[in-house]
Write an enzyme that holds these catalytic residues in place. Structure first.
Site, mmCIF file in Angstrom:
data_model
loop_
_atom_site.group_PDB
_atom_site.id
_atom_site.type_symbol
_atom_site.label_atom_id
_atom_site.label_comp_id
_atom_site.label_asym_id
_atom_site.label_seq_id
_atom_site.Cartn_x
_atom_site.Cartn_y
_atom_site.Cartn_z
ATOM 1 C CE LYS A 241 111.987 -6.338 -15.942
ATOM 2 N NZ LYS A 241 112.478 -7.108 -17.091
ATOM 3 N NE ARG B 108 116.658 -2.511 -17.829
ATOM 4 C CZ ARG B 108 115.353 -2.595 -18.133
ATOM 5 N NH1 ARG B 108 114.468 -1.856 -17.517
ATOM 6 N NH2 ARG B 108 114.938 -3.427 -19.060
ATOM 7 N NE ARG C 93 107.396 -7.797 -24.304
ATOM 8 C CZ ARG C 93 108.155 -7.538 -23.238
ATOM 9 N NH1 ARG C 93 107.722 -7.831 -22.036
ATOM 10 N NH2 ARG C 93 109.354 -7.013 -23.370
ATOM 11 N NE ARG D 29 114.929 -5.170 -24.636
ATOM 12 C CZ ARG D 29 113.724 -5.680 -24.925
ATOM 13 N NH1 ARG D 29 113.472 -6.136 -26.152
ATOM 14 N NH2 ARG D 29 112.793 -5.727 -24.010
ATOM 15 N NE ARG E 141 108.799 -3.156 -25.490
ATOM 16 C CZ ARG E 141 109.257 -3.428 -24.276
ATOM 17 N NH1 ARG E 141 108.431 -3.740 -23.309
ATOM 18 N NH2 ARG E 141 110.556 -3.384 -24.033
HETATM 19 P P1 AMP Z 1 111.642 -2.518 -20.337
HETATM 20 O O1 AMP Z 1 110.266 -2.136 -20.727
HETATM 21 O O2 AMP Z 1 111.855 -2.522 -18.852
HETATM 22 O O3 AMP Z 1 112.112 -3.798 -20.978
HETATM 23 O O4 AMP Z 1 112.616 -1.356 -20.891
HETATM 24 C C1 AMP Z 1 112.721 -1.074 -22.266
HETATM 25 C C2 AMP Z 1 113.972 -0.244 -22.511
HETATM 26 O O5 AMP Z 1 113.878 1.004 -21.799
HETATM 27 C C3 AMP Z 1 115.271 -0.857 -22.046
HETATM 28 O O6 AMP Z 1 115.813 -1.767 -22.987
HETATM 29 C C4 AMP Z 1 116.155 0.383 -21.853
HETATM 30 O O7 AMP Z 1 116.611 0.879 -23.115
HETATM 31 C C5 AMP Z 1 115.160 1.406 -21.305
HETATM 32 N N1 AMP Z 1 115.111 1.352 -19.824
HETATM 33 C C6 AMP Z 1 114.068 0.935 -19.049
HETATM 34 N N2 AMP Z 1 114.391 1.015 -17.743
HETATM 35 C C7 AMP Z 1 115.666 1.490 -17.691
HETATM 36 C C8 AMP Z 1 116.576 1.761 -16.631
HETATM 37 N N3 AMP Z 1 116.248 1.539 -15.343
HETATM 38 N N4 AMP Z 1 117.801 2.253 -16.951
HETATM 39 C C9 AMP Z 1 118.149 2.485 -18.232
HETATM 40 N N5 AMP Z 1 117.359 2.213 -19.279
HETATM 41 C C10 AMP Z 1 116.116 1.716 -19.023
#
Ligand code: AMP
Length: 192
Positions: free
Chosen positions: A14, A89, A128, A146, A134
């Protein structure tokens, strides 16, 4: 405004595809994951709260995430549109986003969902994790959580957008260029 949501499980690409798309379509990127990580780095109150969830691979509560997104949208009144990456989400987040955009006489125009199989996703995330550092990409249990969060809470949103004829499922396997081309083809059907 022209607003796009890019969906996909963790590791689907993404972020990479969003950077290409925002350049091509001149849109503002909003990655909720990036905003949370910036807050964690800055040691803000929001960052402290989000960290406990992110480290476990769980979603940050809707109310916290929704307020953050509303604030971001309000601070960007003059943009051509947004690419929402990693948001919404949950169904509640999706409904909330519709209401916020409605206040700007706007809506979601197009939703693209990247499909990648879980073995490939795990491989990509662990790779990654070595580069980005991370923590949530380095632990297999967090990665599994996740995926579970995605499957139970996020996938049902696809039906919500399918019912509005906005959803495009896009094959997320292949080269970055191939996937980008598929995404553009889907998005362009909403531009006239
Ligand atoms: P990402 O970078 O999009 O993979 O997000 C990393 C982490 O941030 C996720 O595993 C969630 O813990 C949190 N997170 C990101 N976006 C959201 C969202 N829209 N709602 C809730 N938690 C989020």
């Amino acid at each position: 405004m022209f607003n796009i949501i890019i969906f996909g499980p963790p590791g689907a690409g993404k972020g990479t595809q969003s950077s290409n798309l925002l350049e091509k379509y001149g849109l503002q990127h909003l990655s909720t994951g990036d905003v949370f990580r910036a807050n964690i780095k800055g040691e803000t109150e929001l960052g402290l709260l989000a960290k406990s969830y992110i480290d476990r691979g769980e979603l940050v509560p809707d109310e916290v995430t929704n307020n953050m997104v509303k604030d971001f949208i309000e601070r960007h009144p003059d943009v051509k549109g947004f690419i929402f990456d990693g948001y919404p989400r949950t169904l509640d987040q999706g409904k909330y986003l519709d209401a916020v955009l409605q206040d700007f006489s706007s809506e979601i125009n197009c939703v693209v969902a990247l499909k990648v199989d879980e073995d490939e996703l795990t491989k990509r995330l662990l790779e990654r994790g070595k580069i980005s550092g991370r923590a949530d990409d380095q632990n297999e249990e967090t990665i599994r959580n996740r995926f579970a969060e995605y499957n139970f809470k996020t996938e049902p949103l696809l039906e919500f957008y399918q019912a509005q004829n906005k959803l495009h499922l896009v094959n997320g396997m292949g080269s970055i260029e191939e996937i980008f081309e598929r995404l553009c083809k889907a998005i362009d059907t909403h531009l006239s």
